[in-house]
Scaffold this motif. Structure first.
Motif, PDB file in Angstrom:
ATOM      1  N   ASP A   1       0.829  -1.207   0.000  1.00 35.38           N
ATOM      2  CA  ASP A   1       0.000   0.000   0.000  1.00 35.38           C
ATOM      3  C   ASP A   1       0.863   1.257   0.000  1.00 35.38           C
ATOM      4  OD1 ASP A   1       0.883  -0.741   2.502  1.00 35.38           O
ATOM      5  OD2 ASP A   1      -0.927  -0.148   3.569  1.00 35.38           O
ATOM      6  N   ARG A   2       1.960   1.212   0.732  1.00 33.06           N
ATOM      7  CA  ARG A   2       2.866   2.363   0.778  1.00 33.06           C
ATOM      8  C   ARG A   2       3.543   2.579  -0.576  1.00 33.06           C
ATOM      9  NH1 ARG A   2       4.008   7.366   2.100  1.00 33.06           N
ATOM     10  NH2 ARG A   2       6.153   7.744   2.718  1.00 33.06           N
ATOM     11  N   MET A   3       3.908   1.496  -1.265  1.00 29.19           N
ATOM     12  CA  MET A   3       4.527   1.638  -2.584  1.00 29.19           C
ATOM     13  C   MET A   3       3.567   2.325  -3.553  1.00 29.19           C
ATOM     14  SD  MET A   3       7.016  -1.633  -3.296  1.00 29.19           S
ATOM     15  CE  MET A   3       5.948  -2.977  -2.803  1.00 29.19           C
ATOM     16  N   LEU A   4       2.279   2.018  -3.427  1.00 34.83           N
ATOM     17  CA  LEU A   4       1.292   2.684  -4.273  1.00 34.83           C
ATOM     18  C   LEU A   4       1.187   4.159  -3.905  1.00 34.83           C
ATOM     19  CD1 LEU A   4      -1.622   0.086  -4.500  1.00 34.83           C
ATOM     20  CD2 LEU A   4       0.121   0.598  -6.184  1.00 34.83           C
ATOM     21  N   ASP A   5       1.165   4.447  -2.605  1.00 33.16           N
ATOM     22  CA  ASP A   5       1.091   5.839  -2.146  1.00 33.16           C
ATOM     23  C   ASP A   5       2.259   6.666  -2.675  1.00 33.16           C
ATOM     24  OD1 ASP A   5      -1.179   5.185  -0.756  1.00 33.16           O
ATOM     25  OD2 ASP A   5      -0.188   5.010   1.190  1.00 33.16           O
TER      26      ASP A   5
ATOM     27  N   GLY B   1      -6.555   1.205  -5.939  1.00 31.38           N
ATOM     28  CA  GLY B   1      -5.255   0.961  -6.557  1.00 31.38           C
ATOM     29  C   GLY B   1      -4.641  -0.350  -6.112  1.00 31.38           C
ATOM     30  N   LEU B   2      -4.771  -0.656  -4.823  1.00 31.31           N
ATOM     31  CA  LEU B   2      -4.214  -1.915  -4.312  1.00 31.31           C
ATOM     32  C   LEU B   2      -4.999  -3.099  -4.861  1.00 31.31           C
ATOM     33  CD1 LEU B   2      -2.069  -3.165  -2.499  1.00 31.31           C
ATOM     34  CD2 LEU B   2      -3.647  -2.980  -0.586  1.00 31.31           C
ATOM     35  N   ARG B   3      -6.320  -2.965  -4.934  1.00 27.93           N
ATOM     36  CA  ARG B   3      -7.129  -4.060  -5.493  1.00 27.93           C
ATOM     37  C   ARG B   3      -6.766  -4.302  -6.952  1.00 27.93           C
ATOM     38  NH1 ARG B   3     -11.120  -1.461  -2.357  1.00 27.93           N
ATOM     39  NH2 ARG B   3     -11.935  -0.330  -4.169  1.00 27.93           N
TER      40      ARG B   3
END
Length: 441
Positions: free
Chosen positions: A155-159, A190-192
């Protein structure tokens, strides 16, 4: 007991050497499925033992390889240098009785030295997406033989905007047999989307709902009038709270440097950590904090992920984080491994709505706290005025028939006087009255 898992004897020996006895809930749930080769999507709070949950099954896959070390077999992607470095240490600890070798590729290090390390072909490669792509584009990185991929803190990588980089690196591993994705929050669309692209019929393990995250941490808010008032509250907390180590989070580098300067001026042992600091300074700050050379770290969210420091029991949000997930990761630095912690958020007028939205996201209500020695005038938004009589508005009387009674009391429209001039249709000039015709004779 870790002996219940079907791990290689050399890995069990390392586990015993490290005095790991009882697996944490995330380890107990994830390790058996990972050992079966299943794709996993795991949500578990920070500090719950996620790293061992993927490192041990990954090493178990590689420990009996008969081939010479000519290809990279496992790839671990993480959002920050600090988290990547800590993961490398965990891999080295658990693989100490094997021949497995691991390498690290992150920004802030010499590019040519990293390229030389890649030519030695480590079994496990750990790194951040940006620098890994640079080495890939330079022709130094070959991932076609990777068997297992781990996306930690996905999730942090997406953020941080790494979605496309992560997807490309996964596509560079066409022969992978297993992908495991770990995060501390459930993330969003985004994570999904990433899960749908990189995981194959995954097993979903949710060890903690959002409302259960950081249960061992007391969460408080203190209202403040302005930033200077916040600084006074910070000083009071550092002087009066009982803590071993503390971290103060800000949203900007400028504010982090300002607070750090004030602390140093008052002889606090403190370090500052943000994106403008080079890798040497970042390493020094974290090592001093871990070793006790400093008790206070002032940081932006660059340190919110991957900072694993024993005894960190006080978190102060000088600025409220911009999302609920960021809040979870900030306060996840304290209250780890069953220990208690305290997280205090300082709230000005402009922070209240953001704080309220985070409360709704977590399905929690933060404890309101007042410190009389540094009490300000702002205490939260004013109450909305009531409608009707309470607001000083008189209502018109109506009966059951509604407006009919009112209409009945209205005065009839005045009729024109007999001798008054009549207006023309266009209203421009009065019309002359006609004389009545004479009566017939």
């Amino acid at each position: 007991m870790f002996s219940q898992f079907a791990l290689h004897e050399r890995l069990l020996k390392a586990v015993a050497e490290l005095k790991f006895v009882e697996p944490t809930p995330v380890q107990a749930a994830a390790i058996p499925l990972a050992l079966q080769g299943r794709d996993l999507r795991v949500t578990a709070q920070t500090g719950s033992g996620k790293t061992a949950a993927f490192v041990l099954p990954m090493l178990n896959r590689l420990v009996d390889l008969k081939q010479k070390r000519v290809e990279i077999r496992a790839l671990v992607l993480l959002p920050t240098r600090e988290l990547a470095q800590q993961t490398l240490k965990e891999v080295e600890r658990f693989s100490q009785f094997t021949f497995i070798k691991a390498g690290l590729i992150t920004g802030g290090e010499d590019f040519k030295e990293q390229a030389a390390m890649l030519r030695k072909v480590p079994d496990v490669l750990i790194g951040t997406p940006g620098r890994l792509l640079e080495q890939l584009n330079a022709g130094n990185l070959h991932l076609e033989h990777v068997q297992v991929i781990v996306l930690d803190e996905a999730d942090r990588m997406l953020d941080m905007g790494f979605a496309e980089d992560v997807e490309r690196l996964c596509n560079e591993c066409p022969n992978r047999e297993q992908t495991m994705l770990f995060s501390a929050t459930t993330g969003g669309a985004g994570l999904r989307d990433m899960i749908g692209k990189v995981l194959k019929t995954p097993e979903h393990l949710m060890l903690n709902s959002v409302s259960q995250l950081a249960e061992g941490t007391r969460q408080q808010i203190i209202t403040a009038d302005h930033n200077q008032h916040k600084e006074q509250i910070v000083q009071w907390l550092l002087q009066n709270e009982t803590y071993d180590k503390a971290i103060i989070f800000t949203n900007t580098r400028v504010m982090a440097d300002r607070i750090y300067g004030h602390l140093v001026a008052k002889d606090y042992k403190a370090f500052v950590l943000h994106g403008d600091k080079d890798q040497k300074d970042r390493k020094l700050a974290i090592e001093r904090l871990k070793q006790g050379g400093a008790k206070i770290l002032v940081a932006t969210d660059v340190a919110a992920r991957g900072l694993d420091v024993d005894g960190l029991d006080l978190v102060i949000n000088f600025d409220m984080p911009r999302s609920g997930d960021e809040y979870v990761h900030r306060i996840g630095r304290t209250g780890r491994a069953g220990n208690e912690g305290l997280a205090v958020s300082l709230i000005c007028h402009g922070d209240w709505n953001l704080m309220s939205s985070i409360e709704r996201y977590l399905k929690q209500t933060f404890e309101r706290r007042v410190i009389k020695e540094v009490k300000g005038t702002y205490t939260g938004p004013k109450k909305v005025k009531a409608s009707g009589k309470a607001a000083g508005v008189k209502k018109k009387k109506t009966d059951k028939k509604g407006d009919k009674k009112v209409a009945a009391k209205r005065k009839p429209t005045a009729k024109p006087k007999p001798n008054a001039p009549l207006a023309s249709a266009d209203g421009l000039a009065p019309l002359k009255r006609r004389k009545p015709a004479p009566a017939a004779e």
